[in-house]
Structures are given as C-alpha cells and as structure tokens.
Design an enzyme around this catalytic site. Structure first.
Site, PDB file in Angstrom:
ATOM      1  N   ASP A  63       0.825  -1.202   0.000  1.00 22.04           N
ATOM      2  CA  ASP A  63       0.000   0.000   0.000  1.00 22.04           C
ATOM      3  C   ASP A  63       0.860   1.253   0.000  1.00 22.04           C
ATOM      4  O   ASP A  63       0.583   2.217  -0.730  1.00 22.04           O
ATOM      5  CB  ASP A  63      -0.894   0.010   1.241  1.00 22.04           C
ATOM      6  CG  ASP A  63      -1.986  -1.043   1.182  1.00 22.04           C
ATOM      7  OD1 ASP A  63      -2.874  -0.925   0.324  1.00 22.04           O
ATOM      8  OD2 ASP A  63      -1.943  -1.985   1.991  1.00 22.04           O
ATOM      9  N   THR A  64       1.884   1.269   0.829  1.00 22.48           N
ATOM     10  CA  THR A  64       2.712   2.461   0.944  1.00 22.48           C
ATOM     11  C   THR A  64       3.496   2.723  -0.336  1.00 22.48           C
ATOM     12  O   THR A  64       3.628   3.870  -0.774  1.00 22.48           O
ATOM     13  CB  THR A  64       3.662   2.338   2.143  1.00 22.48           C
ATOM     14  OG1 THR A  64       2.897   2.010   3.309  1.00 22.48           O
ATOM     15  CG2 THR A  64       4.400   3.627   2.379  1.00 22.48           C
TER      16      THR A  64
END
Length: 405
Positions: free
Chosen positions: A177-178
């Site tokens: 996600d990051t």
C-alpha cells in the site's frame, strides 16, 4: 522541533493545492498525508457513522487508533454519504474547485456514482485524478478485490521474503500500500507540473498495487529473461552480493554490508582474517559470491563471541557499514532520529500528546510541516459546507437526511 506539538510554520511547497481524498485505510490516505505535509489542503471525505476503518485499526487510545493520528494529520474531515444523491452533488461541487482527487475504491465505483473522470473533468478540466487499486483500471484482473498483501505477492516481493524452503512471510507492515501511495504522489507531482507548464489540462494517474511493488524488484525480470533464473528467498542475505547478511552476536544480531571491494578488505582486517583480505580470488564481488558461505562463517565466528555494541564499535572504526536491528524502543531512544526531527511530539484532538514519525523527504527551502492534528469524524463538515456557500438551513436538512454528519 522534536519537543514541540507541531513543526514550525515555513514556506509550503504545495500551498494553494487543494486535494479531495476519497480513499480509506492505507494507500489513498498515505498519498493524501504526504501531499498534506508539504502544504496541500486535504479534505478527507468519510462515510457518516463509521468513517475511515483505519480509525479503529490496531492499538487504540481514547477510542481512536494512534495510527490515525499519523495518517490523517493536516487533513480536514467531511462526513459525507457518497451513496446519496445529495452527497454526490456536494462531492462534485468540491471536485469542481479542486486540483487533485485521490481515490482507492475498486474500479468502477466512482463511475457508478456518476463521477467518472470524463464527467468530473468536464466540470474541472484541470483536475488530476489519482486512482489506486489492486490491479489498475484496465486489464483482465481490474475488477478483482486487492489489498496491499496481494499486491506484494503478485509483484514478486512475497516470494523472496523468508528463509529458503519455508513459508513466505510478510515484512510486517503494509509495504504494498505504501509503495503504491508513494508512486501515486510522484504521479501527482509530475501531473501538477505538466498541467501548469503545458496549458492547464489535468489527467488520470493509474496506480496498481502489484505494479508499484514490481517496480522496485530490481533485476528480477532481466535475470529471468536473460538466464532463466528465478530468484528465490535467501533469508537475511542479499543474493549475488557478498558479504552482506545478518550475523549473530553474543546478545543479538547486526547487519554487516562488506560487499564493496575496499570495504571487504577492511572488514576482513577488522575481524583478524588478513588471509581472506589478501586473497586475490576474493578481490571482487564475483569471487566473493562463489565463496559466500565461507565468508559468512568467518564473520560470524568473530561476531558471535562479542556483544553487539563491541561489534558495531569495531566496524565503525574500520569504516564498514553495519547496524543494529532496531525495534520501536531503539528508534524512539536513538539520538540521531531526534536530531533530525524524525520523532515528533504531536498534539491530538482527544487532549493527549503522542510521539509520531517525522516527515520525509527533507526539503531545505520548503520543508514539510505538521499544521494540524488528525480530525475527529466530521470535525470540519459544517465549515467546509459554509465555505461552499451552503446555508445553515440546508446543512441542517442534509444532516437530517443523513447525507452528512
């Protein structure tokens, strides 16, 4: 400063940029967080009643996740039901005046609400739309549900994590996600520059979770294409580069990167193995890789007899890159983190202060700042609607219908 609730005010690189954040949990909101730290105004749209699920993830303080205090600083919260006609109308009005829209819904969700990019850009040709999803907006997998962990698997990362022959493990955070969020921020900044330098037209940025992971997989595909080599898990080692590994000490582990030619010679001298330092067969990486097991054993015979601090002190003296494996306590107590404002004391709207990560990257002229703490659900709803020119009576009626909260 590290002892203050907020970083001091400074010129903001993204001042005047308005971001509407429709995402939830990690990828979209991390992108909004990053843009907000550099001065963008971020209006976060959340569902009335429940809000962003991240508010309730992991460890809670006074009913709210402490993770939320980091992820949503510098944002304003608008509690708006995007499934209602009234909520959609308000969202369109906001987007018509925005620079950037961030969303990480499943592809087709916004289209179902009458907010496709074509429809929104007709209202606002300057709009830049960041779309983060599991598999992207096109392709045969576009409609499949996807989380960061699935992106890590499909992107090739999960296959390489863990010990050889054992179950693949995750790295402990939602790195997929990051990575997607950071790629999205790069896209936003690039699109803003292009828009403002080339006639003022916006565009869509399409980020797939697995593609963001795949983009950092180094030589994975070139090695397969050229040699048919499928890279496998290697534990703490760095395959094809030696010596570089985690080595046992008397009271823990240290990471040692002795893989530069001159660094290797200094490392071998420091551990009393001048025979290896002077071995011509080990003068370059290819020779060291061929004997990596021998080198790893030699280093660990030396390190295992000594406490971590002695090992690190010796290697610092020898100018060999090495480091302790930090946990949360190590980070919080480390003077270097403090000196570079990477641990900030941040006030919360619940009345307590909490230490949180600082801001990266560090711009010397227009550094990132923490201007406001993370909002409670709907904290800014009335103010935002009034700024849009919506009368109080209409706001009350919208609240009565449940379109806002």
């Amino acid at each position: 400063m590290s002892g203050q609730p907020f970083l001091p005010a400074s010129p903001a690189a993204l001042k005047g940029v308005r971001v509407i954040e429709m995402g939830q949990l990690i990828a979209g909101p991390f992108a909004g967080k990053t843009l907000g730290e550099f001065g963008a105004e971020v209006i976060k749209i959340e569902a009335p009643g429940s809000g962003d699920p991240l508010r309730n993830w992991r460890l809670m303080k006074d009913g709210t996740s402490v993770w939320w205090q980091v992820q949503s600083r510098n944002k304003r919260s608008l509690a708006l039901d995007l499934r209602s006609t009234e909520g959609q109308d308000i969202a369109r009005r906001l987007i018509a005046e925005a620079d950037v829209l961030v969303e990480n819904f499943r592809p087709g969700t916004l289209e179902g609400w009458g907010m496709s990019y074509e429809q929104l850009s007709a209202l606002n040709p300057r709009l830049i739309m960041l779309r983060i999803s599991g598999y992207g907006q096109t392709g045969p997998y576009r409609d499949l549900p996807g989380f960061g962990s699935i992106g890590e698997a499909m992107g090739g990362l999960r296959h390489l994590t863990g010990e050889p022959g054992r179950v693949p493990v995750r790295c402990g955070i939602s790195i997929g996600d990051t990575l997607a969020a950071l790629h999205g921020v790069i896209g936003v900044l690039t699109a803003l520059y292009h828009r403002d330098a080339n006639g003022g037209k916006g565009q869509v940025i399409d980020v797939a979770l697995h593609e963001a992971v795949f983009n950092v997989m180094e030589s994975l595909i070139p090695e397969y294409s050229t040699f048919g080599a499928v890279r496998e898990a290697a534990g703490s080692a760095l395959p094809g580069i030696a010596p570089s590994n985690a080595y046992r000490c008397a009271d823990g582990y240290v990471l040692i990167a002795g893989n530069g030619d001159s660094i290797f010679k200094r490392l071998m001298a420091a551990i009393g193995r001048d025979d290896l330092a002077d071995d011509p067969a080990l003068a370059n990486n290819a020779g060291r890789v061929a004997r990596v097991d021998e080198l790893d054993r030699a280093i660990e015979v030396w390190s295992a007899q000594r406490p971590t601090e002695e090992v690190l002190a010796t290697l610092v003296e020898a100018r060999v890159p090495a480091g302790k494996i930090y946990n949360a306590r190590d980070i919080a107590e480390d003077p270097h983190y403090r000196a570079r404002d990477m641990i900030l004391r941040q006030a919360t709207r619940d009345g307590y202060e909490v230490e949180v990560p600082g801001i990266v990257p560090k711009l010397m002229g227009t550094p990132g700042t923490v201007r406001s703490s993370a909002p409670k659900l709907g904290d800014d709803t009335d103010d935002i609607l009034r700024e849009m020119g919506i009368p109080d009576a209409t706001i009350a009626a919208l609240r009565e219908k449940g379109a806002i909260a």
